[in-house]
Design a protein around this motif. Sequence first.
Motif, mmCIF file in Angstrom:
data_model
loop_
_atom_site.group_PDB
_atom_site.id
_atom_site.type_symbol
_atom_site.label_atom_id
_atom_site.label_comp_id
_atom_site.label_asym_id
_atom_site.label_seq_id
_atom_site.Cartn_x
_atom_site.Cartn_y
_atom_site.Cartn_z
ATOM 1 N N ASP A 85 43.763 32.922 50.203
ATOM 2 C CA ASP A 85 44.876 33.302 51.074
ATOM 3 C C ASP A 85 46.176 32.612 50.665
ATOM 4 O OD1 ASP A 85 42.926 34.755 52.361
ATOM 5 O OD2 ASP A 85 43.020 33.607 54.227
ATOM 6 N N GLU A 86 46.081 31.365 50.239
ATOM 7 C CA GLU A 86 47.290 30.629 49.848
ATOM 8 C C GLU A 86 47.981 31.271 48.647
ATOM 9 O OE1 GLU A 86 50.401 28.028 50.162
ATOM 10 O OE2 GLU A 86 48.835 28.451 51.619
ATOM 11 N N SER A 87 47.225 31.926 47.774
ATOM 12 C CA SER A 87 47.874 32.586 46.631
ATOM 13 C C SER A 87 48.754 33.743 47.106
ATOM 14 C CB SER A 87 46.850 33.057 45.601
ATOM 15 O OG SER A 87 46.030 34.078 46.112
ATOM 16 N N PHE A 88 48.345 34.423 48.178
ATOM 17 C CA PHE A 88 49.196 35.471 48.756
ATOM 18 C C PHE A 88 50.442 34.836 49.377
ATOM 19 C CE2 PHE A 88 45.190 37.742 48.496
ATOM 20 C CZ PHE A 88 45.570 39.031 48.176
ATOM 21 N N GLN A 89 50.245 33.723 50.079
ATOM 22 C CA GLN A 89 51.385 33.025 50.694
ATOM 23 C C GLN A 89 52.406 32.636 49.618
ATOM 24 O OE1 GLN A 89 52.238 32.486 53.820
ATOM 25 N NE2 GLN A 89 50.372 32.675 55.015
ATOM 26 N N ARG A 90 51.928 32.070 48.529
ATOM 27 C CA ARG A 90 52.827 31.632 47.459
ATOM 28 C C ARG A 90 53.490 32.805 46.756
ATOM 29 N NH1 ARG A 90 49.743 26.485 44.684
ATOM 30 N NH2 ARG A 90 49.702 25.257 46.590
ATOM 31 N N ALA A 91 52.761 33.877 46.545
ATOM 32 C CA ALA A 91 53.345 35.043 45.889
ATOM 33 C C ALA A 91 54.508 35.586 46.712
ATOM 34 C CB ALA A 91 52.280 36.121 45.680
ATOM 35 N N VAL A 92 54.329 35.660 48.015
ATOM 36 C CA VAL A 92 55.400 36.166 48.880
ATOM 37 C C VAL A 92 56.581 35.197 48.893
ATOM 38 C CG1 VAL A 92 56.022 36.721 51.276
ATOM 39 C CG2 VAL A 92 53.866 37.577 50.309
ATOM 40 N N ALA A 93 56.303 33.909 49.003
ATOM 41 C CA ALA A 93 57.365 32.913 49.121
ATOM 42 C C ALA A 93 58.112 32.667 47.807
ATOM 43 C CB ALA A 93 56.795 31.589 49.627
ATOM 44 N N MET A 94 57.387 32.648 46.687
ATOM 45 C CA MET A 94 57.996 32.248 45.411
ATOM 46 C C MET A 94 57.967 33.320 44.338
ATOM 47 S SD MET A 94 56.523 28.354 45.185
ATOM 48 C CE MET A 94 54.830 28.730 45.558
ATOM 49 N N GLY A 95 57.292 34.428 44.616
ATOM 50 C CA GLY A 95 57.090 35.412 43.564
ATOM 51 C C GLY A 95 55.945 34.958 42.675
ATOM 52 N N VAL A 96 55.567 35.792 41.723
ATOM 53 C CA VAL A 96 54.466 35.448 40.823
ATOM 54 C C VAL A 96 54.673 36.158 39.489
ATOM 55 C CG1 VAL A 96 52.926 37.285 41.641
ATOM 56 C CG2 VAL A 96 51.951 35.238 40.658
ATOM 57 N N GLN A 97 54.334 35.454 38.419
ATOM 58 C CA GLN A 97 54.411 36.067 37.105
ATOM 59 C C GLN A 97 53.247 37.026 36.924
ATOM 60 O OE1 GLN A 97 54.501 32.855 34.255
ATOM 61 N NE2 GLN A 97 56.738 32.870 34.225
ATOM 62 N N SER A 98 53.517 38.137 36.278
ATOM 63 C CA SER A 98 52.485 39.123 36.002
ATOM 64 C C SER A 98 51.387 38.484 35.160
ATOM 65 C CB SER A 98 53.106 40.307 35.259
ATOM 66 O OG SER A 98 52.119 41.250 34.946
ATOM 67 N N HIS A 99 50.135 38.609 35.608
ATOM 68 C CA HIS A 99 49.046 38.039 34.827
ATOM 69 C C HIS A 99 47.761 38.867 34.852
ATOM 70 C CE1 HIS A 99 48.730 36.349 38.879
ATOM 71 N NE2 HIS A 99 47.454 36.140 38.653
ATOM 72 N N HIS A 100 47.617 39.804 35.755
ATOM 73 C CA HIS A 100 46.443 40.678 35.761
ATOM 74 C C HIS A 100 46.814 42.123 35.427
ATOM 75 C CE1 HIS A 100 43.588 37.763 37.267
ATOM 76 N NE2 HIS A 100 44.330 37.511 38.321
ATOM 77 N N TRP A 101 48.007 42.498 35.711
ATOM 78 C CA TRP A 101 48.443 43.883 35.579
ATOM 79 C C TRP A 101 49.752 43.931 34.786
ATOM 80 C CZ3 TRP A 101 44.969 47.128 37.919
ATOM 81 C CH2 TRP A 101 44.163 46.604 38.916
ATOM 82 N N ARG A 102 50.132 45.096 34.359
ATOM 83 C CA ARG A 102 51.372 45.258 33.589
ATOM 84 C C ARG A 102 52.454 45.940 34.427
ATOM 85 N NH1 ARG A 102 50.328 44.951 27.706
ATOM 86 N NH2 ARG A 102 48.137 44.439 27.529
ATOM 87 N N PHE A 103 52.743 45.349 35.569
ATOM 88 C CA PHE A 103 53.796 45.876 36.427
ATOM 89 C C PHE A 103 55.040 45.009 36.377
ATOM 90 C CE2 PHE A 103 49.917 47.509 38.386
ATOM 91 C CZ PHE A 103 50.219 48.854 38.448
ATOM 92 N N GLY A 104 54.994 43.938 35.636
ATOM 93 C CA GLY A 104 56.086 42.985 35.630
ATOM 94 C C GLY A 104 55.881 41.952 36.716
ATOM 95 N N ASP A 105 56.776 41.003 36.774
ATOM 96 C CA ASP A 105 56.678 39.922 37.746
ATOM 97 C C ASP A 105 56.956 40.429 39.155
ATOM 98 O OD1 ASP A 105 56.290 38.322 35.532
ATOM 99 O OD2 ASP A 105 58.332 37.540 35.527
ATOM 100 N N MET A 106 56.288 39.804 40.125
ATOM 101 C CA MET A 106 56.551 40.111 41.533
ATOM 102 C C MET A 106 57.639 39.165 42.022
ATOM 103 S SD MET A 106 53.998 39.847 44.785
ATOM 104 C CE MET A 106 54.711 39.476 46.383
ATOM 105 N N PRO A 107 58.732 39.698 42.549
ATOM 106 C CA PRO A 107 59.765 38.819 43.091
ATOM 107 C C PRO A 107 59.336 38.285 44.459
ATOM 108 C CG PRO A 107 60.379 41.095 43.443
ATOM 109 C CD PRO A 107 59.101 41.113 42.643
ATOM 110 N N PRO A 108 59.953 37.196 44.910
ATOM 111 C CA PRO A 108 59.679 36.730 46.273
ATOM 112 C C PRO A 108 60.062 37.826 47.276
ATOM 113 C CG PRO A 108 61.050 35.141 45.088
ATOM 114 C CD PRO A 108 60.946 36.368 44.232
ATOM 115 N N VAL A 109 59.401 37.812 48.406
ATOM 116 C CA VAL A 109 59.694 38.775 49.470
ATOM 117 C C VAL A 109 60.383 38.005 50.586
ATOM 118 C CG1 VAL A 109 58.752 40.461 51.082
ATOM 119 C CG2 VAL A 109 57.663 40.130 48.844
ATOM 120 N N GLY A 110 61.660 38.274 50.784
ATOM 121 C CA GLY A 110 62.418 37.556 51.804
ATOM 122 C C GLY A 110 62.133 38.052 53.208
#
Length: 143
Positions: free
Chosen positions: A94-119
């Motif tokens: 669950d914390e990985s979802f929290q961090r992805a929303v708060a800080m964004g995440v670099q693409s590492h499983h898929w080729r969609f590009g990086d996920m930006p933070p969600v404000g």
Amino acid sequence: MTPKFLLLGAGAVAAIAAIALLRPAPPDAAPPQTPPAPGAMVAVSLPPITGDAAIGQRIFDTACATCHGPNGAGNEGAGPPLIHVIYEPGHHADESFQRAVAMGVQSHHWRFGDMPPVGGLTRGDVAMVIAYIRAIQRANGID
């Protein structure tokens, strides 16, 4: 009636009772599967959504579905499906979802590009989104 027939009758009743008790239970009915939306990457079976998960669904629909598709089924060309074994709790807690929303995440499983933070979302908001996603994952055998 002779004791022999009584014994045979009791044995037959016991055998029928044993068969009835030991036979496998019929499988539970699977939740209804929604038809994939255009561009969806996976088919998703939806369970009843209640409580915090229902609030999470509304937040998800507003803040996440554009990229991750309705019900987390992914959106071809925009974002990966969250109803996928990659996002099971043992791999993405669950914390990985929290961090992805708060800080964004670099693409590492898929080729969609990086996920930006969600404000605009609090940790509580994201916790309810996680409850929604986890409920759908469980209904689809991901847990």
